[in-house]
Write a protein that holds these residues in place. Structure first.
Motif, short mmCIF file in Angstrom:
data_model
loop_
_atom_site.label_atom_id
_atom_site.label_comp_id
_atom_site.label_asym_id
_atom_site.label_seq_id
_atom_site.Cartn_x
_atom_site.Cartn_y
_atom_site.Cartn_z
N UNK A 193 5.94 16.60 -3.57
CA UNK A 193 7.20 17.14 -3.29
C UNK A 193 7.96 17.53 -4.74
N UNK A 194 6.82 17.42 -5.68
CA UNK A 194 7.32 18.14 -6.90
C UNK A 194 8.44 17.04 -7.75
N UNK A 195 8.64 15.90 -7.46
CA UNK A 195 9.42 15.03 -7.93
C UNK A 195 8.93 14.94 -9.70
N UNK A 196 10.10 15.17 -10.52
CA UNK A 196 9.70 14.95 -11.79
C UNK A 196 9.05 13.64 -12.27
N UNK A 197 7.97 13.81 -13.03
CA UNK A 197 7.41 12.62 -13.30
C UNK A 197 8.19 11.41 -14.13
N UNK A 198 9.23 11.94 -14.59
CA UNK A 198 10.28 10.74 -15.29
C UNK A 198 10.98 10.14 -14.25
N UNK A 199 11.21 10.34 -13.08
CA UNK A 199 11.83 9.84 -12.20
C UNK A 199 11.10 8.90 -11.38
N UNK A 200 9.69 8.99 -11.36
CA UNK A 200 8.83 8.18 -10.45
C UNK A 200 8.89 6.85 -10.73
N UNK A 201 9.04 6.22 -12.09
CA UNK A 201 9.41 4.98 -12.20
C UNK A 201 10.59 4.21 -11.75
N UNK A 202 11.66 5.09 -11.47
CA UNK A 202 12.89 4.60 -10.77
C UNK A 202 12.61 4.50 -9.36
N UNK A 203 11.96 5.44 -8.94
CA UNK A 203 11.58 5.59 -7.48
C UNK A 203 10.78 4.29 -6.90
N UNK A 204 9.85 3.97 -8.03
CA UNK A 204 8.98 2.72 -7.67
C UNK A 204 9.76 1.44 -7.53
N UNK A 205 10.78 1.35 -8.76
CA UNK A 205 11.60 0.31 -8.91
C UNK A 205 12.26 0.13 -7.70
N UNK A 206 12.96 1.14 -7.18
CA UNK A 206 13.85 1.31 -5.99
C UNK A 206 12.88 0.57 -4.61
N UNK A 207 11.68 1.27 -4.61
CA UNK A 207 10.76 0.65 -3.42
C UNK A 207 10.61 -0.80 -3.52
N UNK A 208 10.12 -1.24 -4.85
CA UNK A 208 10.00 -2.41 -4.98
C UNK A 208 11.03 -3.39 -4.53
N UNK A 209 12.20 -2.94 -4.60
CA UNK A 209 13.72 -3.97 -4.09
C UNK A 209 13.77 -3.50 -2.80
N UNK A 210 13.60 -2.39 -2.27
CA UNK A 210 14.27 -1.91 -0.98
C UNK A 210 13.09 -2.36 0.05
N UNK A 249 0.82 -1.19 0.06
CA UNK A 249 -0.09 -0.09 -0.02
C UNK A 249 0.99 1.47 -0.13
N UNK A 250 1.93 1.28 0.73
CA UNK A 250 2.79 2.50 0.63
C UNK A 250 3.50 2.67 -0.72
N UNK A 251 3.85 1.52 -1.27
CA UNK A 251 4.27 1.72 -2.88
C UNK A 251 3.26 2.22 -3.68
N UNK A 252 1.88 1.93 -3.46
CA UNK A 252 0.88 2.50 -4.41
C UNK A 252 0.58 3.77 -4.37
N UNK A 253 0.89 4.49 -3.12
CA UNK A 253 0.70 5.80 -2.80
C UNK A 253 2.07 6.67 -3.05
N UNK A 254 3.21 6.07 -3.30
CA UNK A 254 4.36 6.61 -3.33
C UNK A 254 4.42 7.65 -4.46
N UNK A 255 3.76 7.38 -5.75
CA UNK A 255 3.72 8.46 -6.76
C UNK A 255 2.94 9.64 -6.15
N UNK A 256 1.94 9.52 -5.35
CA UNK A 256 1.28 10.64 -4.59
C UNK A 256 2.12 11.53 -3.99
N UNK A 257 2.81 10.60 -2.99
CA UNK A 257 3.88 11.34 -2.13
C UNK A 257 4.97 12.38 -2.88
N UNK A 258 5.26 11.48 -4.00
CA UNK A 258 6.46 12.21 -4.78
C UNK A 258 5.96 13.41 -5.42
N UNK A 259 4.51 13.36 -5.92
CA UNK A 259 3.93 14.60 -6.55
C UNK A 259 3.73 15.79 -5.48
#
Length: 228
Positions: free
Chosen positions: A126-143, A114-124
């Motif tokens: 903080x104005x994280x660029x949309x192109x970086x969000x897939x890398x963030x999700x991949x890092x969370x899926x491994x970490x 559930x935290x990974x599902x809301x991670x894009x909202x959390x990144x938005x």
């Protein structure tokens, strides 16, 4: 034991833990609400400057997810110890490490996913660029599964100890530092337009090692704790 019966036992264990977690839906929502509230506080504390928020966005999301996972870590085996089902699991014919692996997977599905599902909202936020969000999700899926596996070993070591939440946090946080560094490094490299695959590869290697060793260590620690 046949492979079919072992697969049936694993599926039954996973289904049981997911059903119990669904009956306590409030416990699933608590880490999610905590992560959202903490993330919303950063723009108020630091100001609305996009450049500053973008620079810290990856690290903030990763650390917030880690702290939110700590909220539910103490309860991984607590109900099983209280109702005696863990003792039955120890003497069951199925491999204890495999059954504990199913319990860790159920914990990850109900806490980290559930935290990974809301991670894009959390990144938005903080104005994280949309192109970086897939890398963030991949890092969370491994970490996050790596943190769940490491946390399970520590929970097993403190099984039966009252008020072990603070002790777990103190023991787990140093072990989480490498995972957070590699995950944040991948996100930061993606923001700068640099190659980010190397830290992701290190995270994946650590996860594979933990998948093999953590359930074995967890089963040994639980046997020691229950015998004591």
């Amino acid at each position: 034991m046949s492979r079919a019966s072992l697969s049936t036992a694993c599926a039954a264990m996973l289904r049981r833990d997911l059903t119990l977690a669904w009956r306590r839906r409030g416990d699933i929502a608590m880490p999610v609400l905590y992560a959202l509230i903490v993330t919303m506080l950063f723009p108020f504390a630091l100001g609305p400057e996009d450049t500053l928020l973008q620079r810290i966005a990856g690290g903030v999301v990763l650390v917030t997810v880690l702290l939110a996972m700590l909220l539910a870590l103490d309860a991984m085996f607590s109900s099983d110890i209280e109702d005696g089902s863990l003792e039955q699991l120890v003497v069951a014919p199925q491999p204890l490490a495999l059954m504990l692996g199913m319990k860790i997977l159920a914990h990850w599905l109900t806490t980290a996913l559930p935290l990974i599902v809301i991670a894009p909202l959390m990144a938005a936020m903080l104005h994280l660029p949309g192109a970086v969000i897939p890398v963030l999700l991949l890092a969370l899926l491994l970490a996050t599964p790596l943190l769940s596996l490491l946390g399970a070993v520590l929970v097993a070591l403190t099984a039966g100890t009252r008020r072990s939440g603070m002790l777990l946090a103190l023991m787990l946080l140093p072990l989480c530092v490498p995972a957070v560094i590699f995950a944040a490094g991948a996100v930061a490299a993606a923001q700068e337009g640099l190659p980010w695959l190397a830290p992701i590869t290190w995270l994946a290697a650590a996860l594979v090692l933990a998948v093999v060793l953590a359930p074995l260590a967890c089963s040994a620690a639980l046997r020691i704790a229950l015998d004591a």
